[in-house]
Scaffold this motif. Sequence first.
Motif, mmCIF file in Angstrom:
data_model
loop_
_atom_site.group_PDB
_atom_site.id
_atom_site.type_symbol
_atom_site.label_atom_id
_atom_site.label_comp_id
_atom_site.label_asym_id
_atom_site.label_seq_id
_atom_site.Cartn_x
_atom_site.Cartn_y
_atom_site.Cartn_z
ATOM 1 N N ASN A 4 32.337 -23.466 -2.133
ATOM 2 C CA ASN A 4 32.893 -24.634 -2.816
ATOM 3 C C ASN A 4 31.889 -25.271 -3.737
ATOM 4 O O ASN A 4 32.212 -25.716 -4.827
ATOM 5 C CB ASN A 4 33.342 -25.657 -1.790
ATOM 6 C CG ASN A 4 34.287 -25.052 -0.803
ATOM 7 O OD1 ASN A 4 35.130 -24.260 -1.186
ATOM 8 N ND2 ASN A 4 34.113 -25.386 0.451
ATOM 9 N N ALA A 26 28.309 -26.904 -9.465
ATOM 10 C CA ALA A 26 29.762 -27.080 -9.440
ATOM 11 C C ALA A 26 30.428 -26.378 -10.605
ATOM 12 O O ALA A 26 31.594 -26.007 -10.534
ATOM 13 C CB ALA A 26 30.101 -28.568 -9.469
ATOM 14 N N LYS A 27 29.703 -26.206 -11.702
ATOM 15 C CA LYS A 27 30.290 -25.541 -12.857
ATOM 16 C C LYS A 27 30.426 -24.041 -12.628
ATOM 17 O O LYS A 27 31.088 -23.355 -13.389
ATOM 18 C CB LYS A 27 29.438 -25.788 -14.101
ATOM 19 C CG LYS A 27 29.391 -27.251 -14.492
ATOM 20 C CD LYS A 27 28.652 -27.462 -15.794
ATOM 21 C CE LYS A 27 28.567 -28.959 -16.080
ATOM 22 N NZ LYS A 27 27.833 -29.253 -17.301
ATOM 23 N N ASP A 62 25.390 -30.830 -8.978
ATOM 24 C CA ASP A 62 26.112 -31.163 -10.204
ATOM 25 C C ASP A 62 26.159 -29.953 -11.131
ATOM 26 O O ASP A 62 27.122 -29.747 -11.859
ATOM 27 C CB ASP A 62 25.441 -32.327 -10.934
ATOM 28 C CG ASP A 62 25.517 -33.607 -10.113
ATOM 29 O OD1 ASP A 62 26.335 -33.637 -9.171
ATOM 30 O OD2 ASP A 62 24.767 -34.550 -10.406
ATOM 31 N N ALA A 97 37.886 -28.385 -1.195
ATOM 32 C CA ALA A 97 37.244 -27.660 -2.278
ATOM 33 C C ALA A 97 37.766 -28.114 -3.630
ATOM 34 O O ALA A 97 37.013 -28.309 -4.570
ATOM 35 C CB ALA A 97 37.471 -26.172 -2.108
ATOM 36 N N VAL A 153 34.339 -32.164 -14.328
ATOM 37 C CA VAL A 153 33.165 -31.372 -13.955
ATOM 38 C C VAL A 153 32.598 -30.672 -15.184
ATOM 39 O O VAL A 153 31.386 -30.624 -15.403
ATOM 40 C CB VAL A 153 33.541 -30.339 -12.873
ATOM 41 C CG1 VAL A 153 32.427 -29.334 -12.689
ATOM 42 C CG2 VAL A 153 33.846 -31.051 -11.564
ATOM 43 N N GLN A 154 33.475 -30.146 -16.013
ATOM 44 C CA GLN A 154 33.015 -29.394 -17.180
ATOM 45 C C GLN A 154 32.433 -30.294 -18.259
ATOM 46 O O GLN A 154 31.410 -29.995 -18.852
ATOM 47 C CB GLN A 154 34.171 -28.574 -17.775
ATOM 48 C CG GLN A 154 34.699 -27.480 -16.858
ATOM 49 C CD GLN A 154 33.651 -26.404 -16.573
ATOM 50 O OE1 GLN A 154 32.746 -26.180 -17.349
ATOM 51 N NE2 GLN A 154 33.783 -25.752 -15.427
ATOM 52 N N ALA A 177 31.745 -34.042 0.666
ATOM 53 C CA ALA A 177 31.194 -33.457 -0.549
ATOM 54 C C ALA A 177 29.717 -33.110 -0.388
ATOM 55 O O ALA A 177 29.238 -32.129 -0.937
ATOM 56 C CB ALA A 177 31.398 -34.411 -1.710
#
Lengths: 523, 296
Positions: free
Chosen positions: A332, A310-311, A307, B255, B44-45, B241
Motif C-alpha cells: 500500500n 505513494a506515487k 510521500d 489502501a 497524491v500525484q 496510514a
Amino acid sequence: MKMRQTNVMKLCVFLLCLALIAACSNNAGNNKNTNGAQTGENTKSTTTNEPVKEEEPTGTPELPEAKLTFYYPSNPAGADQKTVQDEINKYLKEKINATVDLKPLSFDEYDTKLNAMMAAGEAFDLAWSSRYWLLPYQGNVDKGAFLELTDDMINQYAPEARKNIPDKFWPDMKAVDGKVYGFPIYQVAAKTKSLIIQKQYIDKYKLDVSTIQSYKDLEPFLKQLKDNEKGVIPFGMAQNSWGIYVDRNRVGADGLAVTYQKDDATFKNLTEIQMIEDKKEYYDTMHAWYKAGYINKDAPVLKNINDLKAKGNVAVGIEFTSKPGGEVDEKNVNGGNEVVYVPISDSYFTGISSAMHVISKTSKNPERTLMLINLLNTDKYLYNLICNGIEGKHYTKKDDLYMEPIKDSGYAPNVDWVFGNQFNAFLKPGQSQDVWERTVQLNDSALVAESYGFSVNQESIKSEIANVQATKEEFQLALETGAVDPKDLLPKFIDKLKASGQDKIDKEATAQWEAFLKEKGVK
Amino acid sequence: MSNTRSNRLAGLLINGFFTVACLFIALPFILLIIVSVTSENSLVQNGYQFIPSEFSLEAYQIVLSKPESLLRGYGVTILITVVGTLISLLLTAMTAYPISRSDFRYNRPITFYIFFTILFNGGMIPFYILMTQYLHLKNTLAALIIPTVLSPFNILIMKGFLDKISKEIIESAKVDGSGEFRIFFRIIMPLSTPALATLGLFISFGYWNEWFYALLFVDNDKYVPLQLLLVRILSQIEFLANSPMAEAASRMQYANFPTLSVRMAMAILAGGPMLVIFPFFQKYFVKGITVGSLKG
C-alpha cells in the motif's frame, strides 16, 4: 425600598461565601480522598483480597463472580461492540466466572484519559501498556500505578501464557527495580534492516536477490533501472530513510548504546569517530550514486519517504524494521506495487515489552484479571472472538487457517496486537501461511546483543551530546544522502565532532560499558 | 489637483491592501473545499490544486456512509451548544451585574476573586477528581456543559459592558417601584443585547468545539459530540496510514482510502454550521466587541 436592596445584597454575599466555603472543603476532601485511596491500596496489597461487592451465589463456589474493566487503545470497532462483548462474557462466565467491560479508546485519547483516571485513583482492572509508546511502562511503574506481577502470581494464575514466552526474553519485562509489572503480548520481537525492492523490476531484470548482501551489490541493478526506466527513482531516500550502511562484522543496531566487533571477546566499544572514518567508502559511493541520478535529488530536503513512495515510482527503498509478512503492508505504501524484502543486516532482538497488559493498582480483582490475561494469550476461541467478532456475523472462516472479514459488519477494531498473543490469530487474506512460524523463528534466532538493555547514563555529558547532535544534523543528512562530496566535508565533519566533545562521550560510554560488563560477569 | 490624485492613490492602496488581505483569508478556505472534492489519486500525484484535475465526492461518501453516529454527534453538539450557551449567558450576566454596581460593597474583592481564578487554577487532576468523585458527572451530558458555564474572562467582559450603563436608569426604576430582579431582567438584560450576543457567539463556539471534556468524562458512545467523533476518525486514519503496528489486512482495507480529502471534508462538516450562524450575529458583533472601549 432601601431595606430590600440591602437584603438582596446580603443574600448575594452570603451565597458567595457559601461558594467559597464549598470550594475550600472540596480541596480538603480531595486530600482526604487521595490519602484514603492510598491506604486502601496498601491494605489491599498486604491482606488477601476482600470479597467483592457484586458477589452473588453461583454454581462455582470457589470463584465469586467478578466484573472486570479492560481499557485499550483501538480503532472504533463499530456498532456491534456490545454484541461481541456479551458473547465474550457468556464464554468468560463459564470459564472463570467473570464478565469484562471493554473500554476501547482512540490512540489520541488513551494516554490523557488513563493518566487522569490513574491520578484520581479510579478503579479499573486491565489496561494496555508499552515500553516507549502509549501509557509508558517505566513512568507509570514509578508512579505506582501498576500492580507487581510476582512469579507466584503468574505461576498460579497464568502458567500457560507464561509458557509461551521464551525464558531468555523474560528479563526484558523487568522494570528498573527488577520487578515485573506487566505481561507481554507476544509478537515479533526482532528487527532486521532490509532493502525494499519492487517486484516488477526484480522480475524484469531477473535480479537474484540472494546476491545482494550489502549496499554495494545494488549498484548494477540501479544502473539498469536508471538507463531503462524513465520516471522511476532507482533508490528513494528522504530525511527519515537514510542509512543502508551495515557492517556485518559488527554487533550494533539502532537503539543499542555501543557497537563492538563480532569476533572481539572483550567486547571493546568502537568509537563514533572510528565508525564514521570507516564509512568513507560508503559516503563516496552514495555521492557517486547521487551524481549518477540513482538517488532522488530532493533526498536531503524531503521530510517523509512515504510521500514519495505513494506515487509508486520508487524502485528501491529501505525498511528498518522488516518482519515476516510485512511485504503486504508495504504494497500500500508503494502505490499498490508488490515489493520484496532483501535483508542486509542481522536480526536483532528488540524486546518483548513493546506491547503488554498491565493490572491497575486499583483493581479489585487482580487474580481474576490475571486469569483473563492468561485466557487472552492462550485461548484461541476467545482471542479470535475479541479480535474479529462473531463467526458468520463479522467474519467467515475460509478454512482451518484463514478468515475473511465481512465488510461493514459492525465489528472490526483491527488491533489484534492489543488483545493477546498474536500467534493464536486466524490468518487474514494476504498473509502467508507460515507467517507465525517464521515470526517465532525470527524471534528465537534473533541476535541478543551483549549490550541489550545497556544504556549510557548521560548526566555528565549532556551538553556534549547536545552539541554533537547539532553537528550531526548539520553534516550527516547531506553525507548519507550523497548530496555532497565527502572529500572535503568528511574531514570537516570529524573535526567538528571532535570539537563538540565526541571524544568525551566515547570515553564516558566506554567506561560505563566496561563497568556494565564487569557487573554482568562477562569480563 | 495633486490632492485628488494623492487621494485616489491612497484609495487604491487601501483597497488593494484589503483585497489582498481578504484573499489571504478566503483562499485557504476555498482550497479546503476544493481539496475535499478532489480525488485522492490526483492529490497524491499533483498535490493541492485550486483547479482539481479529477473531481470526486468519495470523501463525503465515506464520511456520510454511516450517518447514525455522525447525526448523533450533531445532536449532542447542538444540544450542549444551545443549552450551554443559554445557561452560560444567564449566569455570566447574573454574576457580572452585581459586581458592576458601585453601590455593592464587596464588588471589588469579588471582582478580584474572579480575576484571580484566571491566574491560578487547580490543574487537571483535581478537576477530574471533582467532576467524577464529588459531582458524579461521569457519563452525563452535564459533564460537557458545566465545566465551561462560567468563564471568568467572559464575566469581566460583561462587567466592562455593564459598567457603561448609566446608574441613573437603575435609580429611576427603583423610584418607580421595581425590584432588583425586575431591573435586571427588564432593563439591564435588554440594554446589554450587543454584549450578550457577542459573548453568546464566543460561548457557543466554545461548546461547538467541545471535545476534551467528552474525552475525559464520556465512556458512552451515546454522548459523544461531533468534534470528538472527528478526532477519533482522524486518529484512526493517521494510525492506519503511518503505524508499522497496523495489521497488514486492515491496511489493505485502507489502501485506497482518500486520507487527504476525507480530512478536509470532515473539517467542512465540523465547522460549516458555525459559518452559517456567524452572519446572523454580525450586526451585534461590531458593537459588542468594542465593549470596554470609549464610546460617545
